[in-house]
Design an enzyme around this catalytic site. Structure first.
Site, PDB file in Angstrom:
ATOM      1  N   TYR A  26     -40.388   3.339   0.869  1.00  0.00           N
ATOM      2  CA  TYR A  26     -41.365   2.427   1.457  1.00  0.00           C
ATOM      3  C   TYR A  26     -42.611   2.272   0.580  1.00  0.00           C
ATOM      4  O   TYR A  26     -43.373   1.325   0.739  1.00  0.00           O
ATOM      5  CB  TYR A  26     -41.801   2.896   2.851  1.00  0.00           C
ATOM      6  CG  TYR A  26     -40.695   2.864   3.884  1.00  0.00           C
ATOM      7  CD1 TYR A  26     -39.477   2.250   3.630  1.00  0.00           C
ATOM      8  CD2 TYR A  26     -40.867   3.451   5.132  1.00  0.00           C
ATOM      9  CE1 TYR A  26     -38.466   2.225   4.571  1.00  0.00           C
ATOM     10  CE2 TYR A  26     -39.858   3.418   6.089  1.00  0.00           C
ATOM     11  CZ  TYR A  26     -38.668   2.815   5.803  1.00  0.00           C
ATOM     12  OH  TYR A  26     -37.669   2.791   6.739  1.00  0.00           O
ATOM     13  N   LYS A  38     -29.260  12.824   1.336  1.00  0.00           N
ATOM     14  CA  LYS A  38     -28.038  12.153   0.866  1.00  0.00           C
ATOM     15  C   LYS A  38     -27.780  12.675  -0.549  1.00  0.00           C
ATOM     16  O   LYS A  38     -27.680  11.919  -1.526  1.00  0.00           O
ATOM     17  CB  LYS A  38     -28.264  10.628   0.905  1.00  0.00           C
ATOM     18  CG  LYS A  38     -27.053   9.793   0.624  1.00  0.00           C
ATOM     19  CD  LYS A  38     -26.054   9.736   1.765  1.00  0.00           C
ATOM     20  CE  LYS A  38     -24.843   8.911   1.386  1.00  0.00           C
ATOM     21  NZ  LYS A  38     -23.686   9.110   2.275  1.00  0.00           N
ATOM     22  N   ASP A  63     -25.560  10.294   6.807  1.00  0.00           N
ATOM     23  CA  ASP A  63     -24.526   9.560   7.555  1.00  0.00           C
ATOM     24  C   ASP A  63     -23.882  10.464   8.596  1.00  0.00           C
ATOM     25  O   ASP A  63     -23.640  10.063   9.741  1.00  0.00           O
ATOM     26  CB  ASP A  63     -23.481   8.946   6.606  1.00  0.00           C
ATOM     27  CG  ASP A  63     -23.054   9.884   5.490  1.00  0.00           C
ATOM     28  OD1 ASP A  63     -23.710  10.921   5.269  1.00  0.00           O
ATOM     29  OD2 ASP A  63     -22.048   9.581   4.821  1.00  0.00           O
TER      30      ASP A  63
END
Ligand code: NAD
Length: 356
Positions: free
Chosen positions: A138, A189, A221
């Site tokens: 971001y 991840k 995930d």
């Protein structure tokens, strides 16, 4: 205790008004609270042509804590990005260094039927998501658009975390776990992203400082799947800005309405901005339908984390439980077909529960 009160837009002023009633009771009991109100978001734009007017930022900077309603509304959607209401919140987070977002997801037994999952999967659910708030994709540079060698326009962002940024949010996660069931799950991840490989190394390296905390790692995930399969396996989850944004919204649905969920955004000294996780709900603004409990529970978090008054926080939370036990429901948590009580009736009931 100086509190900057920023009601914002839409239902913001309505729900903040109910939280102020709770503060008034506490003040009457001798808790030394001072409040000052200022516009932010669309209200900031309307009064000063800026979503974060300098006077509002100055008030937030000198306050010990900030209570925010919500910002945004369709009338501001066409403004250029720098003037849009959400820039008010992003600006405060950045200016005050509020890097640690705490989002508890706690299921009140009385609301087990409001969850989108089966009651047996969520009964007793009590988890805390610690999300990093001022870094990641971001904010990472460079970002933007460019034309590639083939003449095609591409959009790009940069996922970026420094060791220092990872360590300070991980510490918040470990400390939170120490105060709870001492289980910390770090979500990343690391099978794909270099940023996540560093994240995992730093978090793992800090585990030696917290031998009592059982640290686990999970890919994002899988975490998204486990949150709906068996959410009670989690106690504290610590993760980055992007993954935390998504997982915390997912977790909010486990416990029913977003009208129930508070949040805290803290700096290194536990100064914080406290706000409900929901937005300004323009569809019900001005109709006295909004649930004020997430805002009132945000106030409870303020007493726990910034003012270190767990006694006051506990009393406010007990008052909320009492009104739920009494059967009071605003429309968002009422059984289908039932109208629900008004925003003010809910606030008044919490005040009454606090006084008796
Ligand atoms: P929203 O959270 O405002 O509303 C989603 C749905 O939940 C709506 O149907 C709304 O009526 C309902 N709802 C939300 N809070 C409620 C409450 N306290 N009681 C009862 N029902 C409630 O999300 P949205 O509709 O996607 O966004 C509306 C505006 O809010 C947009 O301008 C958006 O940018 C802004 N927004 C602001 C914040 C913030 O201030 N932190 C967060 C999210 C969205």
């Amino acid at each position: 205790m100086k509190i900057a009160v920023l009601p914002g837009d839409g239902i913001g002023p309505e729900i903040v008004a109910e939280a102020l009633k709770v503060l008034e009771v506490l003040r009457g009991e001798g808790v030394a609270i001072e409040t000052e109100t200022a516009p932010i978001g669309g209200a900031g734009y309307d009064t000063a042509r800026q979503p974060l007017p300098p006077a509002t930022l100055a008030l937030a900077q000198k306050a010990d804590a900030i209570l925010l309603g919500a910002v945004g509304g369709p009338q501001y959607d066409a403004l250029p990005r720098a003037l849009r209401p959400e820039q008010g919140i992003l600006g405060i987070r950045k200016a005050l260094g509020l890097f640690a977002n705490l989002r508890p997801a706690f299921l009140y037994p009385e609301l087990a039927d409001s969850s989108s999952l089966k009651p047996e999967i969520v009964a007793g659910l009590d988890l805390l998501i610690v999300r990093e708030l001022t870094g990641d994709i971001y904010f990472g540079q460079p970002r933007g658009r460019r034309v590639n060698a083939g003449g095609e326009t591409e959009g790009f962002d940069t996922m970026l975390y420094s060791e220092r940024e990872i360590a300070r949010i991980a510490r918040v996660g470990f400390e939170a776990a120490m105060k709870r069931s001492r289980r910390l799950c770090s979500v990343d991840k690391a099978n794909v992203l270099d940023t996540s490989i560093l994240w995992r190394e730093v978090v793992t390296g800090m585990a030696a400082d917290y031998p009592e905390v059982a640290l686990t790692h999970m890919y994002v995930d899988n975490a998204a799947m486990q949150l709906v399969r068996n959410p009670k396996q989690f106690d504290v989850i610590v993760t980055g800005n992007l993954f935390g944004d998504i997982l915390s919204d997912e977790a909010s649905m486990l416990v029913g309405s977003i009208g129930m969920l508070p949040s805290a955004s803290l700096d290194a000294a536990n100064k914080g901005l406290y706000e409900p996780i929901h937005g300004s709900a323009p569809d019900i603004a001005g109709q006295r339908k909004a649930n004020p409990l997430a805002t009132i529970l945000s106030l409870a978090m303020m007493f726990r984390h910034t003012f270190e008054r767990a006694d006051v926080a506990g009393r406010v939370e007990q008052a909320v439980r009492k009104v739920l036990r009494q059967g009071l429901r605003t429309g968002d948590i009422a059984a289908s077909g039932q109208a629900g009580v008004s925003t003010n009736a809910m606030g008044d009931a919490v005040v009454a529960a606090l006084q008796h």
